[in-house]
Design a protein around this motif. Structure first.
Motif, PDB file in Angstrom:
ATOM      1  N   THR A 160       0.821  -1.213   0.000  1.00 16.45           N
ATOM      2  CA  THR A 160       0.000   0.000   0.000  1.00 16.45           C
ATOM      3  C   THR A 160       0.854   1.262   0.000  1.00 16.45           C
ATOM      4  OG1 THR A 160      -1.753  -1.177   1.186  1.00 16.45           O
ATOM      5  CG2 THR A 160      -1.863   1.209   1.231  1.00 16.45           C
ATOM      6  N   LEU A 187      -9.469   3.441   2.712  1.00 20.54           N
ATOM      7  CA  LEU A 187      -8.836   2.744   3.817  1.00 20.54           C
ATOM      8  C   LEU A 187      -9.213   3.430   5.133  1.00 20.54           C
ATOM      9  CD1 LEU A 187      -6.768   0.640   4.884  1.00 20.54           C
ATOM     10  CD2 LEU A 187      -4.999   2.393   4.557  1.00 20.54           C
ATOM     11  N   PHE A 247     -10.114  -2.042   4.116  1.00 24.42           N
ATOM     12  CA  PHE A 247     -10.456  -1.439   2.840  1.00 24.42           C
ATOM     13  C   PHE A 247     -11.944  -1.560   2.552  1.00 24.42           C
ATOM     14  CE2 PHE A 247      -5.953  -2.465   2.264  1.00 24.42           C
ATOM     15  CZ  PHE A 247      -5.472  -1.269   1.739  1.00 24.42           C
TER      16      PHE A 247
END
Length: 257
Positions: A132, A230, A250
């Motif tokens: 990420t 997120l 998420f």
């Protein structure tokens, strides 16, 4: 009346007091009266950089219109700067506590997880976290520095609204550890980035504390090329007071709708 100074250095108790006074266009006599202390005492506190006792500090705090985070920030500036173990020592503590098994389990459940120190230096993170935040290694494995990198700007859809929040968190953290060599090193590196100095210098009393985060981060997930939201929950790691842990979940639908 003199203009309020630009607070472009590390957070400092005496400079902040003088900023608050000049921001509100008040004389020292006015502030002293509101705080029920003598003007000569306030002159010594600000001019001679004397640290007031608890009673005078409490009175001064209530002489200004401050929210809860600002009050906490001013109190931490009044207190001595804190110490902090080196990041490698904290990593070894986490390894000895067996955190890798927990990270692997959260990976399997599609939950982002990362342990970091108060400066946001990453200590351990699972695979979802690592993918990420591409380019984290080039930012000294420090999430605060990464937030001001081109990689973060490309990855985070709402980057323009995220970096003021990052600066507000850093103000509290750097104030708490202001004399620590790692805090000063991080501050120098941040000031060398294009965006941090502008935000730091123009938001002198905007301060936030990490565990109160509510808004999600909107991302372009590098591994799917799809927008994702997120939501983070951040808290203290119970086994070590110098470590924070963040869990992220998420939600694709939050952006798709």
């Amino acid at each position: 009346m003199q203009e309020a100074p630009i607070l472009d250095g590390m957070p400092d108790f005496h400079d902040t007091l003088e900023f608050l006074r000049l921001r509100d266009r008040r004389s020292r006599a006015d502030v002293a009266t509101a705080a029920r202390i003598s003007t000569s005492h306030l002159d010594k506190i600000v001019g001679n950089r004397i640290t007031p006792g608890r009673n005078s500090f409490d009175k001064l705090t209530h002489a200004f219109d401050l929210d809860l985070d600002q009050r906490q920030h001013l109190q931490e500036l009044w207190q001595p700067s804190r110490g902090l173990p080196h990041a490698e020592e904290l990593r070894q503590r986490l390894t000895s506590h067996g955190v890798q098994a927990d990270l692997d389990d959260l990976d399997a459940r599609d939950v982002l997880a990362v342990y970091f120190d108060p400066f946001r230096t990453v200590l351990h993170g699972n695979r979802i976290f690592r993918r990420t935040v591409p380019g984290l290694a080039e930012a000294d494995n420090n999430f605060s520095l990464w937030m001001f990198s081109p990689a973060a700007r490309d990855c985070i859809d709402n980057w323009e609204s995220e970096i003021p929040y990052t600066v507000a968190i850093l103000r509290g953290t750097l104030g708490r550890y202001r004399d620590h060599p790692r805090a000063r090193s991080l501050f120098r590196k941040l000031r060398a980035t294009p965006e941090f100095p502008r935000l730091w210098d123009t938001t002198p009393m905007q301060v936030a504390y990490e565990c109160r985060r509510l808004a999600p981060i909107n991302l372009h997930a590098p591994w799917t090329n799809q927008p994702r939201s997120l939501s983070l929950a951040i808290g203290e790691y119970g086994e070590s007071p110098d470590v924070l842990i963040a869990y992220g979940v998420f939600d694709t639908l939050a952006i798709a709708c």
